[in-house]
Scaffold this motif. Structure first.
Motif, mmCIF file in Angstrom:
data_model
loop_
_atom_site.group_PDB
_atom_site.id
_atom_site.type_symbol
_atom_site.label_atom_id
_atom_site.label_comp_id
_atom_site.label_asym_id
_atom_site.label_seq_id
_atom_site.Cartn_x
_atom_site.Cartn_y
_atom_site.Cartn_z
ATOM 1 N N ASN A 1 -8.016 1.584 40.116
ATOM 2 C CA ASN A 1 -7.034 0.417 41.181
ATOM 3 C C ASN A 1 -7.868 1.494 42.755
ATOM 4 O O ASN A 1 -7.381 2.511 42.895
ATOM 5 N N LEU B 1 -4.933 -5.242 44.043
ATOM 6 C CA LEU B 1 -4.465 -5.632 43.105
ATOM 7 C C LEU B 1 -3.355 -6.651 42.630
ATOM 8 O O LEU B 1 -2.555 -5.589 42.909
ATOM 9 N N ASP B 2 -2.928 -7.307 41.880
ATOM 10 C CA ASP B 2 -1.834 -7.755 41.387
ATOM 11 C C ASP B 2 -1.556 -7.023 39.990
ATOM 12 O O ASP B 2 -0.252 -6.788 39.822
ATOM 13 N N SER B 3 -2.824 -6.491 39.182
ATOM 14 C CA SER B 3 -1.810 -6.019 37.801
ATOM 15 C C SER B 3 -3.351 -5.241 38.252
ATOM 16 O O SER B 3 -4.174 -5.340 38.196
ATOM 17 N N ASN B 4 -3.064 -3.940 36.808
ATOM 18 C CA ASN B 4 -4.271 -3.031 36.809
ATOM 19 C C ASN B 4 -5.262 -3.545 36.471
ATOM 20 O O ASN B 4 -6.822 -3.285 36.067
ATOM 21 N N LEU B 5 -4.821 -4.749 35.595
ATOM 22 C CA LEU B 5 -6.204 -5.274 34.487
ATOM 23 C C LEU B 5 -6.778 -6.483 35.652
ATOM 24 O O LEU B 5 -8.180 -6.793 34.666
ATOM 25 N N SER B 6 -6.615 -6.805 36.831
ATOM 26 C CA SER B 6 -7.753 -7.927 37.821
ATOM 27 C C SER B 6 -8.394 -7.437 38.007
ATOM 28 O O SER B 6 -8.431 -6.294 38.516
ATOM 29 N N MET B 7 -9.369 -8.244 38.367
ATOM 30 C CA MET B 7 -10.434 -8.271 38.828
ATOM 31 C C MET B 7 -10.847 -8.993 39.969
ATOM 32 O O MET B 7 -10.440 -10.051 40.148
ATOM 33 N N VAL B 8 -11.313 -8.630 41.142
ATOM 34 C CA VAL B 8 -11.452 -9.477 42.570
ATOM 35 C C VAL B 8 -12.902 -9.033 43.068
ATOM 36 O O VAL B 8 -13.106 -7.921 42.617
ATOM 37 N N LYS C 1 -14.711 -1.088 35.365
ATOM 38 C CA LYS C 1 -13.186 -2.215 34.963
ATOM 39 C C LYS C 1 -13.624 -2.541 33.477
ATOM 40 O O LYS C 1 -13.075 -3.088 32.433
ATOM 41 N N GLU D 1 -13.650 -2.728 28.590
ATOM 42 C CA GLU D 1 -12.742 -3.229 27.610
ATOM 43 C C GLU D 1 -14.787 -3.667 26.990
ATOM 44 O O GLU D 1 -14.221 -4.742 25.819
ATOM 45 N N VAL E 1 -18.573 -11.321 38.263
ATOM 46 C CA VAL E 1 -16.925 -10.977 38.867
ATOM 47 C C VAL E 1 -17.693 -10.999 40.780
ATOM 48 O O VAL E 1 -16.885 -11.243 40.921
#
Length: 696
Positions: free
Chosen positions: A598, A610-617, A628, A632, A649
């Motif tokens: 983050n 980020l909306d959540s720690n799992l999301s990516m932009v 990140k 996975e 991404v």
């Protein structure tokens, strides 16, 4: 024609009264420069900050005075040795270099300050030239000589801003012959002191040649060599062979060991009753463990303690009451409603309110700020008296138990301090074992041990009288306890060692009784006889009375844990160990994970939100995206699949492109290399197109 117009390209210099930049400046010049304060006036004008500044000034003043006192003898002897190195009979032997080895201990972070103090003292008392040479500047014998000569000849001019006409020497021109000529032209009587603060870090061959060169020139110029040894004298013998040691006249000096210095600071300054703020048992143990298990740095301990003070006082203006008793009374009137609410929210305040039997008083103390302010002087006085009694009788208990076999309660005052604040010490196994050992002592040993404790306590109270408030209250009470203890000790001295048996049945009567009773009655009779108290001597009885008095009227009454301390003790005791641990001892893996998972947490930029720690932009840093994605994957990561995911991404497009953009591939390669440098992945020998994940 304009002054900045030229036929060819050029650089135009306008002096405009400016002076050239100085490479080195002395501390006095740095002190003259105005430095903007880090905190604004809205903070520095607050009562809590003024109290913090005054408290820290008192602490650091006492610590520096104690350190000067501890080091003065060793440094004084060393300076005297340097001054006499070339006087009288000392200079009779030719080509023998006067040298001194200063055993500094393994507390490496503090060595710089020690040798800086030594250099300053040599310059002030002997008017000698001093050159401190670090091992990093001596990669070869040529570099070592150049560094030394440059330090003597050129560094004084670098510090002097007014001497601009001095002809500068290049390092390649710095030779021993230049040093000889410079010394003759400047001051032929002054000694040249060469200090090597990190002896163990020098290359052995370079150091040997350097010493031999200095010894060959000591007949022409008065050179004195000082070696800073962090380990032991054996390091000198293992590094310097006989043909080198035969060319030096060595004398050994030893500074105070770091643990001994820390114990003196703790006992005489930090635990002194004249300072109002204190550390809880856990916080105190945490700082001492950092010192003992990390670096042996006294300066590091002091800075950690300073951070605890900052955390304590910066909780609010209510903590400005953590000062001397009479000063705290003046601050009560200036407390606001928010400050009074801070006091009401202290954990120790609730038991105090619950102990009140009058409902009207409970309502008043919870709602009326004026009523609570009237109660504060008595509550603050109780806290001050509690900690004075605690520190005084901690001195008594330390002297009493420190010489016991195996020292169950510890030999040092800091160990007893942590134990007494953290738990009820009388319930511990170590305390019972210590009391048992005291009871087993001979008369002379017991009397001597208790007498030493009484004398040490009386001397401690006498030495602290001038610096403490409320002396007229606690001094009579302490003397009362010590006088009662002296009376009990007098009984121990006068008591006899004989065992008195009041009732004794004859053996014949006992045998007749045993013959006439049954087995069941015999069992009951023997059980009753076993429960009867065994006869004891007057000495044992007096010793038990003395130990019971110490346990009940001293240890249990005054050396209580914080859970039994008076109300509002939190104003005087810092106990937020979690904050200190998080800020003093870093967690690099957690910080790296947060930064990569983050980035917005540290960068505070909108593109990384980020909306959540799992999301990516796509706007995330390349390293963060690669990290990140690698979370996975399993143990083995396919580089091609990883690249495709990375491309999807950072450069997403609905068209299916077989060829990867070289720019995207270069960015991915750099991100993978950075992850490998950070230790998250490594290359695999089993599969060349895979990497191995190292963290989970």
């Amino acid at each position: 024609m304009d002054s900045t117009i030229s036929v060819s390209k050029g650089c135009f210099v306008f002096k405009n009264g400016a002076t050239r930049a100085q490479k080195g400046t002395t501390k006095s010049k740095k002190a003259k420069q105005s430095i903007a304060p880090l905190l604004g006036k809205e903070i520095t004008d607050q009562p809590f900050y003024k109290t913090y500044s005054q408290t820290w000034t008192n602490f650091i003043t006492d610590i520096e005075a104690l350190q000067r006192e501890c080091c003065s003898k060793t440094l004084g002897d060393l300076v005297d040795h340097i001054g006499k190195a070339y006087s009288g009979d000392s200079s009779s032997v030719k080509n023998i270099l006067p040298a001194a080895a200063l055993l500094t201990g393994i507390n490496q972070p503090d060595h710089h300050e020690q040798f800086e103090t030594l250099s300053q003292r040599i310059k002030e008392q002997l008017s000698a030239s001093v050159c401190v040479i670090q091992s990093r500047d001596c990669s070869s014998i040529k570099a070592a000589v150049e560094t030394m000569v440059y330090g003597f000849v050129e560094e004084p001019f670098e510090e002097d801003e007014d001497d601009r006409d001095h002809k500068r020497l290049r390092r390649s021109q710095c030779t021993m012959q230049v040093l000889v000529e410079w010394h003759k032209s400047s001051n032929a009587d002054a000694s040249l002191v060469v200090i090597l603060p990190d002896f163990e870090c020098f290359n052995g061959k370079i150091l040997q040649d350097f010493i031999l060169i200095l010894s060959s020139y000591c007949a022409k110029i008065p050179i004195v060599l000082i070696l800073g040894v962090a380990t032991a004298v054996s390091a000198l013998h293992s590094t310097l062979p006989y043909h080198v040691t035969s060319k030096i006249r060595l004398k050994i000096f030893q500074t105070q060991a770091a643990p001994v210095g820390l114990n003196e600071i703790l006992e005489k300054v930090i635990l002194s009753p004249k300072h109002s703020v204190r550390l809880s048992g856990k916080a105190f143990k945490f700082l001492t463990h950092i010192f003992l298990f990390y670096d042996f740095s006294i300066n590091g301990f002091i800075q950690g303690f300073k951070y605890c003070l900052m955390e304590h006082f910066f909780q609010g203006n209510a903590y400005a009451l953590c000062t001397s008793y009479w000063s705290s009374l003046k601050m009560i009137k200036s407390l606001t409603h928010e400050d009074m609410e801070t006091i009401r929210h202290l954990l120790s305040f609730r038991p105090y309110v619950e102990a009140l039997n009058d409902c009207q008083k409970v309502i008043a103390i919870l709602t009326d700020d004026g009523y609570l302010k009237k109660k504060l002087p008595k509550l603050l006085r109780d806290c001050h008296l509690h900690f004075v009694y605690f520190r005084t009788f901690l001195e008594f208990l330390t002297v009493l138990v420190q010489n016991l076999p195996k020292s169950p309660l510890g030999k040092l005052q800091r160990e007893l301090y942590c134990n007494c604040l953290s738990k009820d010490i009388t319930d511990t196994t170590e305390f019972k074992e210590s009391w048992q050992m005291l009871g087993f002592m001979s008369k002379d040993e017991f009397v001597a041990s208790v007498s030493r404790a009484i004398t040490a306590t009386s001397d401690f109270v006498t030495s602290q009288d001038e610096d403490l408030d409320l002396t007229e209250i606690f001094r009579p009470k302490i003397n009362e306890k010590l006088d009662a203890l002296k009376e009990l000790l007098t009984k121990v001295v006068m008591a006899g060692m004989e065992v008195k048996i009041h009732s004794k049945a004859s053996n014949s009567d006992l045998k007749d009784d045993l013959k006439q009773i049954s087995r069941h009655d015999l069992k009951e009779k023997l059980l009753q006889m076993s429960k009867q108290e065994k006869p004891i001597s007057d000495f044992t009885k007096s010793v038990n009375e003395t130990l019971d008095f110490i346990k009940i009227h001293i240890v249990e009454e005054y050396l209580k844990p914080l859970t039994k301390a008076p109300p509002l003790y939190e104003l005087f005791v810092f106990s937020d160990i979690a904050t200190v641990r998080r800020n003093i001892i870093g967690a690099p893996r957690a910080a790296l994970h947060m930064a990569l998972n983050n980035p917005n947490y540290y960068l505070q930029c909108k593109c990384c939100e980020l909306d959540s720690n799992l999301s990516m932009v796509p706007t995330l840093p390349d390293l963060s995206v690669a990290y990140k994605l690698h979370l996975e994957c399993g143990k083995m990561i396919n580089l091609f699949d990883w690249l495709q995911s990375f491309r999807s991404v950072v450069d997403y497009s609905e068209e299916d492109q077989e060829q990867v953009d070289p720019e995207i591939q270069a960015r991915f390669t750099r991100a993978v290399a950075e992850l490998q440098f950070l230790g998250y992945i490594k290359t695999s020998k089993r599969k060349t197109d895979h990497v191995t994940r190292l963290t989970w």
